[in-house]
Motif scaffolding. Sequence first.
Motif, PDB file in Angstrom:
ATOM      1  N   SER A 222       0.124   0.475 -12.068  1.00  0.00           N
ATOM      2  CA  SER A 222       1.031   0.419 -10.923  1.00  0.00           C
ATOM      3  C   SER A 222       0.230   0.433  -9.632  1.00  0.00           C
ATOM      4  O   SER A 222      -0.900   0.930  -9.574  1.00  0.00           O
ATOM      5  CB  SER A 222       2.015   1.589 -10.946  1.00  0.00           C
ATOM      6  OG  SER A 222       1.342   2.815 -10.740  1.00  0.00           O
ATOM      7  N   ALA A 224       1.020   1.088  -5.305  1.00  0.00           N
ATOM      8  CA  ALA A 224       1.981   1.562  -4.312  1.00  0.00           C
ATOM      9  C   ALA A 224       1.298   1.595  -2.958  1.00  0.00           C
ATOM     10  O   ALA A 224       0.076   1.760  -2.870  1.00  0.00           O
ATOM     11  CB  ALA A 224       2.500   2.954  -4.679  1.00  0.00           C
ATOM     12  N   SER A 249      -5.356   7.969 -11.122  1.00  0.00           N
ATOM     13  CA  SER A 249      -4.871   7.419  -9.862  1.00  0.00           C
ATOM     14  C   SER A 249      -5.876   7.719  -8.763  1.00  0.00           C
ATOM     15  O   SER A 249      -6.507   8.779  -8.766  1.00  0.00           O
ATOM     16  CB  SER A 249      -3.509   8.008  -9.481  1.00  0.00           C
ATOM     17  OG  SER A 249      -2.499   7.580 -10.358  1.00  0.00           O
ATOM     18  N   MET A 269       5.392  -5.379  -7.406  1.00  0.00           N
ATOM     19  CA  MET A 269       5.310  -3.925  -7.299  1.00  0.00           C
ATOM     20  C   MET A 269       5.259  -3.479  -5.838  1.00  0.00           C
ATOM     21  O   MET A 269       5.666  -2.366  -5.505  1.00  0.00           O
ATOM     22  CB  MET A 269       4.056  -3.412  -8.002  1.00  0.00           C
ATOM     23  CG  MET A 269       4.009  -3.607  -9.486  1.00  0.00           C
ATOM     24  SD  MET A 269       2.433  -2.974 -10.141  1.00  0.00           S
ATOM     25  CE  MET A 269       2.558  -3.498 -11.865  1.00  0.00           C
TER      26      MET A 269
END
Length: 413
Positions: A222, A224, A249, A269
Amino acid sequence: MTKIAVIGAGITGVTTAYALSLRGYDVTVFDRHRYPAMATSYANGGQLSASNAEVWNSWATVLKGLKWMFRPEAPFLLNPLPTWHKLSWFAEFIGNIPKYALNTAETTRLAIAARQHLLAWAETEKIDFDWQPKGILHVYRREADLAAARRVNTHLTRGGLERIEVSPADIRRIEPAIAIDCLGGFYTASDSTGDIHKYTRGLAAAATRRGVRFVQDAEVMSLAAQNENAIVTWRPAGDEAAKTGPVESSSFDGLVICAGVASRAFAAMLGDRINIYPVKGYSITVPLEDERSRAAAPYVSLLDDAAKIVTSRLGPDRLRVAGTAEFNGENYNIRNDRIQPLTNWVRTLFPTVATDRVIPWAGLRPMTPNMLPKVGPGRRPRVFYNTGHGHLGWTLSAGTAEAVAVSIAGARL
């Protein structure tokens, strides 16, 4: 120091990381393969070709695609099974036909500017990539194709490219190895060829020496971005590793998507729509293992317009032959009926080159409907793109890497 994450370690990701490192950024590159340049940047046609900057958005391309749809050996192959992605892409492709001339000239200008950076970096970092500065020769066998090439040449010239029309006698002089008669052609002395894989790996090594960190075998799960930072979350790539590997992360000040055909999903995303379609291309590498084959293989790079096939001589003992465009979704299957025309073409044009052992390859070109790369900021702060270069990824990469680095510097992250 400002921290930037680059997603993708192909030619666009590595050139972007290098351009950012020159400006003092702390760069981390994430890629799902074990080494850089293992996907589309592995075995392409090898051409650094401003002369191939013509975009495909024309009714002639559409008509050829329809005519060739059910011929497995055709240069252009379209799987007729409809998907929303494919239909939306082609609708936008047709919508960009009126911009054909403008986009061709713009792509030409970008290609000419990009070569200066790419070659300067190779010289600075002492990268050996089998560079051949012998130009690119486009050859034509039919009067209709040659007439169309003259029309294309007006747009390339408008973009600043110096390119000359050549006669059959000129073609024999420029590349005497060609064993067929050609009606005429165009020669671009400023174009060149080389091994994209060797260049990318060499520049990645140079970037590492400059402090760039490469996180390989990393499946990015992912992405962000918000006002304060950008977050990349990843785990070890591969089925078995992903089951047991830890999820990690990291926070960055900025994020650049350079992920080829995967860029579409990553953009979603981050709230962006980038309509990239995977257009498969094939190549064969012909080992020139005997003196007869080495003497018979061309050194000048060719583009045979009728067959849509290109060649590059990679040092004394390899010939790269590439071509075809296949719209068949995201798959890497190597089909013999797509490889065989490349081998047959070598046998026809260079009959004494041995083709008993050829190395096949297929890669997915990340193509946008207007054939122009997506370069610059996304909708959210701290997000940037350098992707969607289509069939000109290597040719344009250094120029777009510089452009996105300038964009990031201007954003003052």
